[in-house]
Design a protein around this motif. Structure first.
Motif, PDB file in Angstrom:
ATOM      1  N   GLU A   1      -3.568  15.120  -4.996  1.00 50.87           N
ATOM      2  CA  GLU A   1      -3.698  14.266  -4.559  1.00 50.87           C
ATOM      3  C   GLU A   1      -5.016  14.209  -3.870  1.00 50.87           C
TER       4      GLU A   1
ATOM      5  N   SER B   1      -0.674  11.025   1.740  1.00 50.50           N
ATOM      6  CA  SER B   1      -0.952  11.938   2.944  1.00 50.50           C
ATOM      7  C   SER B   1      -2.908  11.907   3.355  1.00 50.50           C
TER       8      SER B   1
ATOM      9  N   VAL C   1      -2.312   7.267  -1.433  1.00 50.16           N
ATOM     10  CA  VAL C   1      -1.638   8.448  -2.301  1.00 50.16           C
ATOM     11  C   VAL C   1      -0.993   9.806  -1.321  1.00 50.16           C
ATOM     12  N   GLY C   2      -0.145   9.965  -2.236  1.00 45.54           N
ATOM     13  CA  GLY C   2       0.824  10.950  -1.991  1.00 45.54           C
ATOM     14  C   GLY C   2       1.900  11.338  -2.819  1.00 45.54           C
TER      15      GLY C   2
ATOM     16  N   LYS D   1       0.339   7.301  -6.793  1.00 46.81           N
ATOM     17  CA  LYS D   1      -0.806   6.482  -5.884  1.00 46.81           C
ATOM     18  C   LYS D   1      -0.355   5.016  -6.212  1.00 46.81           C
TER      19      LYS D   1
END
Ligand code: ASP
Ligand code: MG
Length: 416
Positions: A199, A263, A356-357, A390
């Motif tokens: 990440e 995140s 993003v995560g 992503k």
């Protein structure tokens, strides 16, 4: 005894007062029983000042001599910090990149570290000294001074941590960690206690300035835990407390890490969009367009091609705004005459927003949730790009902040 690496950036080393605070912090960790290796940046503004000086003498300076000049900022810092530690009664010794054998390739101003011989550092640490090393620099096989590219001290710190087998690499900076998004856009952004390497790598490539992307790549490759934390807190904060503060950049397989759906949300206005209208929808066309662009060393980020109508299609891609003029010249000269595009349209009024995560790997509905959040705000999506962890969207630039806040809310990231 475990070796701990601390890295202090330009702001942390920005004045004699701040350097004295750094010394207090390092002395505290040393007294707590750690073997301390400290990597420093130049005082804030110093590298810019040195490079500007060079430009005053020569508009087109030799990269070798630029490295000779730019590397001195870190040498001043390392000596000052050693003196500040001596004043506190701590035995400390400083070295520049050459002295501790940071070997790099010969690409001046953007050299890559090839190897580091940790022997000299180990012997000084074993003698009980705090070892301070200048970041951002090394030497090539012929003994020339090299530098690693702007922000390169982060990479020096991680590489040195790997070379000496450190337990953790702590990056002290002027923010207290990595945030769910830019707090200037969303004041309810929250600091993350931990984030996975992958990440962090995505966020760094999407323009998060917290860490130089190469340092994260390096840490991931050698599995060196990194932590981003503030150097502007009370220097006498107890070590146990400081050691768990900030954001840990950790491994995905860490069972303690929650796999968040999203995140972090990154955004940038640094890209421009180029559309070639009505190009033939035949094999090889994408190559005929992007081949010459790649040859001109222009990085392409997002790419979209639509379904064809009557054998032609529109082909759209984005480049850094700074590369737009050059990209258009290449298209005009080498592409348009070949693919016979009807028109080349550009827009600089775009923004890219990315979620993003690592939780996206196992959850299918993330994209739908993103589209829903933007639809509710009436924001039109121009381009979409995805990777395993992503989703990036290109939208009109005036909606960037609104989009970030809507997504931050939609994924439950707002701090209570
Ligand atoms: N002093 C260098 C720069 O300003 C390296 C660094 O700070 O990491 O880019
Ligand atoms: Mg930096």
């Amino acid at each position: 005894m475990a070796i701990i690496v601390h890295k202090y950036g330009g702001t942390s080393m920005g004045s004699p007062e701040r350097i004295k605070n750094v010394a207090r912090r390092v002395a505290k960790w040393h007294r707590a029983g750690h073997q301390m290796l400290v990597v420093v940046s130049a005082m804030s503004g110093e590298t810019n000042r040195l490079l500007a000086l060079a430009k005053e003498i020569s508009p087109n300076p030799s990269p070798r001599e630029l490295d000779v000049i730019a590397s001195t900022g870190e040498q001043v810092s390392m000596g000052l910090l050693a003196l500040a530690l001596h004043e506190l009664g701590v035995d400390a010794i400083s070295f520049n990149g050459s002295q501790v054998a940071v070997h790099t390739d010969s690409s001046h101003t953007k050299a890559r570290i090839e190897s580091i011989d940790g022997e000299r550092i180990h012997s000084e640490l074993d003698a009980g000294k705090v070892v301070i090393v200048a970041g951002f620099q090394g030497r090539d096989a012929d003994g020339n001074v090299t530098t690693l590219g702007r922000g390169g001290s982060d990479t020096s710190a991680v590489a040195l941590a790997v070379a000496v087998g450190a337990q953790e690499c702590l990056i002290f900076t002027d923010v207290d960690g990595v945030y769910t998004t830019d707090p200037r856009i969303e004041p309810r952004a929250a600091r993350l206690d931990a984030i996975s390497f992958e990440e962090m790598l995505e966020l760094a490539s999407l323009g998060s300035k917290v860490l130089q992307i190469r340092s994260v790549e390096f840490a991931g490759k050698y599995r060196m835990p990194m932590r981003v934390l503030s150097s502007l807190t009370d220097p006498d904060l107890p070590v146990e407390e400081e050691a768990v503060s900030g954001t840990l950049i950790s491994f995905e397989d860490d069972p303690n890490m929650e796999k968040a759906l999203v995140s972090g949300i990154a955004c940038t206005r640094d890209e421009a969009k180029i559309t070639l209208a009505q190009v033939p929808d035949t094999p090889g066309v994408a190559y005929k367009i992007l081949g010459p662009i790649a040859e001109a060393n222009i990085d392409v980020d997002m790419i979209v091609q639509n379904v064809s109508h009557a054998g032609t299609t529109d082909f759209t891609f984005t480049v850094a705004k700074g590369d737009l003029t050059r990209a258009l010249l290449v298209l005009e000269k080498d592409v348009v005459p070949v693919v016979k595009a009807k028109e080349v349209a550009t827009s600089t009024e775009i923004a890219k927003v990315s979620c993003v995560g690592i939780g996206m790997r196992t959850h299918a509905n993330v994209a739908a949730r993103i589209f829903n959040a933007l639809a509710k705000e009436g924001i039109n999506i121009q381009m979409i790009g995805t990777s395993e962890i992503k989703v990036s969207l290109v939208i009109e630039d005036k909606y960037m902040e609104l989009a970030v806040r809507a997504l931050h809310q939609a994924f439950g990231l707002n701090k209570e």
